[in-house]
Design a protein around this motif. Structure first.
Motif, mmCIF file in Angstrom:
data_model
loop_
_atom_site.group_PDB
_atom_site.id
_atom_site.type_symbol
_atom_site.label_atom_id
_atom_site.label_comp_id
_atom_site.label_asym_id
_atom_site.label_seq_id
_atom_site.Cartn_x
_atom_site.Cartn_y
_atom_site.Cartn_z
ATOM 1 N N GLY A 172 0.801 -1.226 0.000
ATOM 2 C CA GLY A 172 0.000 0.000 0.000
ATOM 3 C C GLY A 172 0.832 1.274 0.000
ATOM 4 O O GLY A 172 0.317 2.346 -0.264
ATOM 5 N N HIS A 173 2.134 1.142 0.272
ATOM 6 C CA HIS A 173 2.987 2.344 0.258
ATOM 7 C C HIS A 173 3.473 2.704 -1.138
ATOM 8 O O HIS A 173 4.139 3.728 -1.312
ATOM 9 N N TRP A 174 3.191 1.844 -2.115
ATOM 10 C CA TRP A 174 3.729 2.081 -3.463
ATOM 11 C C TRP A 174 2.610 2.363 -4.445
ATOM 12 O O TRP A 174 1.556 1.747 -4.386
ATOM 13 N N ASP A 175 2.867 3.265 -5.381
ATOM 14 C CA ASP A 175 1.888 3.510 -6.442
ATOM 15 C C ASP A 175 2.042 2.427 -7.502
ATOM 16 O O ASP A 175 3.114 2.292 -8.099
ATOM 17 N N GLY A 176 0.976 1.675 -7.712
ATOM 18 C CA GLY A 176 0.990 0.645 -8.750
ATOM 19 C C GLY A 176 1.088 -0.768 -8.222
ATOM 20 O O GLY A 176 0.789 -1.710 -8.946
ATOM 21 N N ALA A 177 1.527 -0.931 -6.955
ATOM 22 C CA ALA A 177 1.660 -2.298 -6.433
ATOM 23 C C ALA A 177 0.280 -2.929 -6.257
ATOM 24 O O ALA A 177 -0.710 -2.242 -6.028
ATOM 25 N N LEU A 178 0.227 -4.246 -6.362
ATOM 26 C CA LEU A 178 -1.043 -4.959 -6.265
ATOM 27 C C LEU A 178 -1.362 -5.335 -4.831
ATOM 28 O O LEU A 178 -0.462 -5.663 -4.059
ATOM 29 N N HIS A 179 -2.641 -5.316 -4.519
ATOM 30 C CA HIS A 179 -3.113 -6.115 -3.398
ATOM 31 C C HIS A 179 -3.421 -7.471 -4.032
ATOM 32 O O HIS A 179 -4.405 -7.611 -4.750
ATOM 33 N N ARG A 180 -2.537 -8.440 -3.822
ATOM 34 C CA ARG A 180 -2.669 -9.701 -4.567
ATOM 35 C C ARG A 180 -3.925 -10.468 -4.144
ATOM 36 O O ARG A 180 -4.136 -10.691 -2.952
ATOM 37 N N PRO A 181 -4.735 -10.884 -5.127
ATOM 38 C CA PRO A 181 -5.871 -11.747 -4.774
ATOM 39 C C PRO A 181 -5.349 -13.071 -4.211
ATOM 40 O O PRO A 181 -4.213 -13.458 -4.494
ATOM 41 N N GLY A 182 -6.196 -13.775 -3.441
ATOM 42 C CA GLY A 182 -5.764 -15.019 -2.798
ATOM 43 C C GLY A 182 -5.174 -16.018 -3.781
ATOM 44 O O GLY A 182 -4.144 -16.639 -3.518
ATOM 45 N N TRP A 183 -5.805 -16.176 -4.940
ATOM 46 C CA TRP A 183 -5.359 -17.199 -5.895
ATOM 47 C C TRP A 183 -3.988 -16.866 -6.469
ATOM 48 O O TRP A 183 -3.259 -17.726 -6.954
ATOM 49 N N TRP A 184 -3.605 -15.564 -6.437
ATOM 50 C CA TRP A 184 -2.352 -15.106 -7.041
ATOM 51 C C TRP A 184 -1.149 -15.806 -6.395
ATOM 52 O O TRP A 184 -0.193 -16.192 -7.056
ATOM 53 N N TRP A 185 -1.231 -15.961 -5.054
ATOM 54 C CA TRP A 185 -0.107 -16.569 -4.336
ATOM 55 C C TRP A 185 0.102 -18.004 -4.799
ATOM 56 O O TRP A 185 1.227 -18.442 -5.028
ATOM 57 N N GLY A 186 -1.013 -18.743 -4.925
ATOM 58 C CA GLY A 186 -0.912 -20.134 -5.375
ATOM 59 C C GLY A 186 -0.377 -20.201 -6.796
ATOM 60 O O GLY A 186 0.426 -21.070 -7.143
ATOM 61 N N TRP A 187 -0.819 -19.238 -7.636
ATOM 62 C CA TRP A 187 -0.365 -19.212 -9.033
ATOM 63 C C TRP A 187 1.151 -19.032 -9.076
ATOM 64 O O TRP A 187 1.864 -19.781 -9.744
ATOM 65 N N LYS A 188 1.643 -18.052 -8.344
ATOM 66 C CA LYS A 188 3.079 -17.774 -8.418
ATOM 67 C C LYS A 188 3.897 -18.923 -7.836
ATOM 68 O O LYS A 188 4.977 -19.244 -8.336
ATOM 69 N N ALA A 189 3.383 -19.577 -6.790
ATOM 70 C CA ALA A 189 4.121 -20.708 -6.210
ATOM 71 C C ALA A 189 4.138 -21.865 -7.201
ATOM 72 O O ALA A 189 5.153 -22.523 -7.407
#
Ligand SMILES: CC(C)(COP(=O)(O)OP(=O)(O)OC[C@H]1O[C@@H](n2cnc3c(N)ncnc32)[C@H](O)[C@@H]1OP(=O)(O)O)[C@@H](O)C(=O)NCCC(=O)NCCS
Length: 393
Positions: A172-189
């Motif tokens: 939240g301190h950065w302009d443009g950064a994502l609040h990653r949806p829950g599924w995003w973490w599983g996708w990246k792993a």
């Protein structure tokens, strides 16, 4: 020309499994890589395919997510896997699917659409502009040993709930950064075909930083180490993570931070004693504002700045829209009517909003027009941070 030849392709929003497979095969061919994650993207994204009498000829996916600007979350989406069969290119097929996705997202209240591309020219004609870059960094592992040491407990496989919470707080301190949806973490792993490791650093049982990295054997000896995610609450936690990484020095000559994992320029460079690290520029990311009223009123603004700026959009679907932007106490209100002072192109609006370009520089480049230097200076002070999008999609 026959009627068949002149017929526009159909746009499909709920493709059958067979149509989906045809699209994945076009995408794999267009991008030159296998796409094992395609089913996950299909189930979490919005899909638009184009088809003619022979079958699917192209398509694109939008991944809905939240993007922070000025510390506030905005409804956004990531455009991905835009591709068209080589034999159908140049006839407006990509434009049809992208327009269809953007219209749908706008109707659902989405304000922004972001994308990564090596070819910004394709998207400029549709209103996107470069909002930031991403670089990979290679650092000799021995250099990381010189970081200031702070005592922190190293935690293997930190609790995912604490990791998600830390990420949400810091992003939240950065302009443009994502609040990653829950599924995003599983996708990246799951996307890491190689072995992936997770470690955190904690103080008094509070997680203050974490790192995810993968390793692969090097041809002669040793292993490569690629950091794929790294977040630290402060300099001490960052230093503790780097000290932890440096403990792989006996078998790992260099550590690579994957594109975007560190902002540019990286804080890491404030500590490194030698200029023996390397930056490897990757693609830029681009932003398009698809609902300017929502984007301007939802994002956060600097608390100490009061402003009243009259804007007029001069191109794109919002051409002719006039907005009085009134900013006070970190929030914006909009009025309508006298918006003639600053002429904003769609691309200029996106580039300024993202923080990648100041209004003054955009004015010099011709993407913003105003005769009022004071207004330009005010616009410069409103969006003063550098954007960072650490997530690739
Ligand atoms: C990029 C791609 C999706 C365009 O599909 P398309 O159906 O031919 O696109 P459209 O017909 O709607 O638009 C074509 C326009 O894009 C332009 N264009 C195509 N490739 C371009 C590039 N690399 N840089 C700048 N413009 C480009 C064309 O000149 C054309 O412009 P015009 O309309 O002014 O003549 C297609 O070429 C493709 O699948 N490429 C491989 C995958 C890819 O690069 N995807 C996008 C990058 S993330």
């Amino acid at each position: 020309m026959s009627d068949d030849a002149m017929r526009l392709p159909d746009v499909l929003d709920e493709p059958t499994d067979d149509q989906w497979e045809q699209y994945v095969s076009i995408a794999e061919r267009s991008f030159g890589v296998p796409l094992p994650d395609a089913p996950l993207l299909r189930s979490n994204g919005l899909v638009r395919l184009a088809a003619d009498a022979e079958g699917v000829i192209g398509g694109a996916i939008a991944l809905p997510f939240t993007q922070y600007f000025g510390g506030r979350p905005l409804s956004s989406a990531g455009l991905s896997l835009v591709c068209v069969n080589p034999s159908a290119r140049g006839d407006g097929v990509a434009r049809m699917v992208v327009d269809s996705l953007v219209d749908h997202l706008r109707e659902r209240g989405v304000a922004l659409v972001a994308l990564w591309t090596p070819s910004p020219g394709i998207y400029r004609r549709w209103g996107w502009e470069v909002a930031g870059g991403a670089s990979a960094y290679t650092v000799p592992v021995t250099s990381l040993r010189t970081m200031p040491r702070r005592h922190s407990r190293v935690v293997a496989d930190p609790d995912p709930g604490s990791v998600f919470a830390l990420h949400a707080e810091l992003a939240g301190h950065w302009d443009g950064a994502l609040h990653r949806p829950g599924w995003w973490w599983g996708w990246k792993a799951s996307a890491a075909a190689k072995e992936r490791h997770h470690y955190g650093v904690a103080n008094d049982d509070r997680l203050d930083g974490y790192v995810a990295y993968s390793t692969q054997p090097l041809p002669e000896w040793g292993q490569s180490m690629v950091v794929e995610d790294l977040w630290a609450r402060d300099g001490g936690a960052f230093s503790a993570l780097c000290t932890f990484l440096s403990k792989h020095s006996s078998f790992t000559p260099h550590i690579r931070f994957a594109p975007g994992v560190l902002p540019s320029p990286p804080e890491l460079s404030l500590w490194l004693p030698q200029y023996d690290w390397h930056e490897h520029p990757w693609h830029p990311w681009m932003l398009r504002i698809i609902d300017i009223e929502s984007a301007l009123t939802t994002r956060g603004w600097p608390v100490g700045v009061r402003a009243n700026i009259s804007l007029r959009m001069v191109d794109g679907p919002m051409a002719g829209t006039e907005l009085d932007l009134m900013i006070e106490d970190g929030k914006a209100r909009l009025g309508h009517g006298s918006g003639r002072q600053v002429m904003l192109t769609e691309r200029g609006a996106a580039a300024w909003f993202s923080g990648c370009w100041s209004a003054s520089r955009l004015a010099r480049a011709g993407l913003i027009t105003t005769g009022d230097a004071h207004t330009l200076a005010t616009m410069d002070s409103l969006v003063a941070t550098r954007p960072w999008l650490p997530d690739r999609f």
